[in-house]
Every structure is written in structure tokens, then in C-alpha cells.
Write a protein that holds these residues in place. Structure first.
Motif, PDB file in Angstrom:
ATOM      1  N   ALA A  40       0.841  -1.184   0.000  1.00  0.00           N
ATOM      2  CA  ALA A  40       0.000   0.000   0.000  1.00  0.00           C
ATOM      3  C   ALA A  40       0.882   1.242   0.000  1.00  0.00           C
ATOM      4  N   PRO A  41       0.355   2.382  -0.456  1.00  0.00           N
ATOM      5  CA  PRO A  41       1.155   3.610  -0.483  1.00  0.00           C
ATOM      6  C   PRO A  41       1.728   3.941   0.885  1.00  0.00           C
ATOM      7  N   GLY A  42       3.025   4.190   0.929  1.00  0.00           N
ATOM      8  CA  GLY A  42       3.687   4.555   2.166  1.00  0.00           C
ATOM      9  C   GLY A  42       3.936   3.416   3.133  1.00  0.00           C
ATOM     10  N   LYS A  43       3.640   2.193   2.733  1.00  0.00           N
ATOM     11  CA  LYS A  43       3.820   1.049   3.609  1.00  0.00           C
ATOM     12  C   LYS A  43       4.766   0.031   2.992  1.00  0.00           C
ATOM     13  N   GLU A  44       5.327  -0.801   3.839  1.00  0.00           N
ATOM     14  CA  GLU A  44       6.227  -1.852   3.392  1.00  0.00           C
ATOM     15  C   GLU A  44       5.436  -3.000   2.772  1.00  0.00           C
ATOM     16  N   LEU A  86     -13.936  -7.862   0.650  1.00  0.00           N
ATOM     17  CA  LEU A  86     -12.831  -6.909   0.607  1.00  0.00           C
ATOM     18  C   LEU A  86     -13.098  -5.686   1.476  1.00  0.00           C
ATOM     19  N   LYS A  87     -12.040  -5.197   2.085  1.00  0.00           N
ATOM     20  CA  LYS A  87     -12.086  -4.044   2.960  1.00  0.00           C
ATOM     21  C   LYS A  87     -11.208  -2.936   2.403  1.00  0.00           C
ATOM     22  N   PRO A  88     -11.472  -1.683   2.771  1.00  0.00           N
ATOM     23  CA  PRO A  88     -10.617  -0.589   2.283  1.00  0.00           C
ATOM     24  C   PRO A  88      -9.140  -0.812   2.601  1.00  0.00           C
ATOM     25  N   GLU A  89      -8.833  -1.431   3.721  1.00  0.00           N
ATOM     26  CA  GLU A  89      -7.445  -1.677   4.073  1.00  0.00           C
ATOM     27  C   GLU A  89      -6.766  -2.729   3.203  1.00  0.00           C
ATOM     28  N   ASP A  90      -7.522  -3.395   2.340  1.00  0.00           N
ATOM     29  CA  ASP A  90      -6.936  -4.315   1.370  1.00  0.00           C
ATOM     30  C   ASP A  90      -6.396  -3.585   0.146  1.00  0.00           C
ATOM     31  N   THR A  91      -6.656  -2.302   0.039  1.00  0.00           N
ATOM     32  CA  THR A  91      -6.192  -1.519  -1.101  1.00  0.00           C
ATOM     33  C   THR A  91      -4.672  -1.534  -1.171  1.00  0.00           C
ATOM     34  N   ALA A  92      -4.138  -1.948  -2.306  1.00  0.00           N
ATOM     35  CA  ALA A  92      -2.693  -2.063  -2.485  1.00  0.00           C
ATOM     36  C   ALA A  92      -2.410  -2.529  -3.901  1.00  0.00           C
ATOM     37  N   GLY A 119       6.186 -10.620 -10.478  1.00  0.00           N
ATOM     38  CA  GLY A 119       5.359  -9.995 -11.484  1.00  0.00           C
ATOM     39  C   GLY A 119       5.407  -8.484 -11.380  1.00  0.00           C
ATOM     40  N   GLN A 120       4.693  -7.824 -12.286  1.00  0.00           N
ATOM     41  CA  GLN A 120       4.709  -6.365 -12.341  1.00  0.00           C
ATOM     42  C   GLN A 120       3.719  -5.715 -11.388  1.00  0.00           C
ATOM     43  N   GLY A 121       2.789  -6.477 -10.872  1.00  0.00           N
ATOM     44  CA  GLY A 121       1.800  -5.970  -9.940  1.00  0.00           C
ATOM     45  C   GLY A 121       0.496  -5.587 -10.602  1.00  0.00           C
ATOM     46  N   THR A 122      -0.587  -5.700  -9.839  1.00  0.00           N
ATOM     47  CA  THR A 122      -1.903  -5.271 -10.294  1.00  0.00           C
ATOM     48  C   THR A 122      -2.583  -4.507  -9.160  1.00  0.00           C
ATOM     49  N   GLN A 123      -3.194  -3.386  -9.497  1.00  0.00           N
ATOM     50  CA  GLN A 123      -3.780  -2.498  -8.494  1.00  0.00           C
ATOM     51  C   GLN A 123      -5.141  -3.001  -8.047  1.00  0.00           C
ATOM     52  N   VAL A 124      -5.324  -3.071  -6.740  1.00  0.00           N
ATOM     53  CA  VAL A 124      -6.615  -3.373  -6.141  1.00  0.00           C
ATOM     54  C   VAL A 124      -7.025  -2.185  -5.286  1.00  0.00           C
ATOM     55  N   THR A 125      -8.172  -1.607  -5.582  1.00  0.00           N
ATOM     56  CA  THR A 125      -8.678  -0.473  -4.830  1.00  0.00           C
ATOM     57  C   THR A 125     -10.059  -0.808  -4.298  1.00  0.00           C
TER      58      THR A 125
END
Length: 128
Positions: A40-44, A86-92, A119-125
Motif C-alpha cells: 500500500a502507499p507509504g507502507k512496506e 474486501l475491505k478498504p485496508e486491502d487496497t494495495a 510480477g509487475q503488480g496489479t492495483q486493487v482499490t
């Protein structure tokens, strides 16, 4: 060339579901332990789930247990992450990774970080 490609991310409302796919190109996943990670943004980056190559055992981050399910389809050379409730905190950004780790360490596959292929990653919001 060996590659992992994630797909299936997107925007969903809280309580919704997504299924992420991780497809291998240039190698066969059968003998690899596969992990899903997220950042997630700003997190490890943190391990979410993994599935072993030796016996197919699965492991999960505590916060996703009962909501997420990892599986593999060797015929399609693909690993999936089914995400429910899914929860908002799953956003990453979600990444899959593969490694030919020894069976003795595969039970730690959700926490170990030195995976060889990423992999290159896929956005989950998750947002209303």
C-alpha cells in the motif's frame, strides 16, 4: 524469458470480490512455491498468501484468513488469489512471486522475501 504476469485487479466496493491471476511465461510453475504480496502507499510490502510446491499447503496473513483463497491450476500454468469480503485496508498493489525454495522452508513462504521471480503488480482499490 521467464516472467510472471498478474491480472484481475480493479476498483470494487467494500464487501466485494476480485480474483487475481498470476500466469507464468517461459517456465512451468509446478515445482515452484508461489506467493502473493501487497504494498500500500507509504507502507512496506507484506506477504498475503502462498502455496507450496511440495504438497500444495496454503498459508495466509492473519488479516485475510477466511476471506482470501490461493489456488493453482497447473494445466493453465496459473496461480489465483480469490479475494472476498474486501475491505478498504486491502487496497494495495498486489504482486505474485515464485521461488524454488526447499521443502523444509516452504511453510515460511508467506514471510520469506527472497523470491526469484516477481510480477509487475496489479492495483486493487476497495472504496465506496
Amino acid at each position: 524469458q521467464s516472467q510472471l504476469v498478474e491480472s484481475g485487479g480493479g476498483l470494487v466496493q467494500p464487501g466485494g470480490s476480485l480474483r487475481l491471476s498470476c500466469a507464468a511465461s517461459g517456465f512451468t510453475l509446478d515445482y515452484y512455491t508461489i506467493g502473493w504480496f501487497r504494498q500500500a502507499p507509504g507502507k512496506e510490502r507484506e506477504g498475503v498468501s502462498c502455496i507450496s510446491s511440495s504438497d500444495g499447503s496454503t498459508y495466509y496473513l492473519d488479516s485475510v484468513k477466511g476471506r482470501f483463497t490461493i489456488s493453482r491450476d497447473n494445466a493453465k500454468n496459473t496461480v489465483y488469489l480469490q479475494m472476498n469480503s474486501l475491505k478498504p485496508e486491502d487496497t494495495a498493489v498486489y504482486y505474485c512471486a515464485a521461488d524454488s525454495m526447499k521443502p523444509a522452508v516452504q511453510h515460511m513462504c508467506v514471510t520469506v522475501n527472497p523470491y526469484v521471480y516477481w510480477g509487475q503488480g496489479t492495483q486493487v482499490t476497495v472504496s465506496s
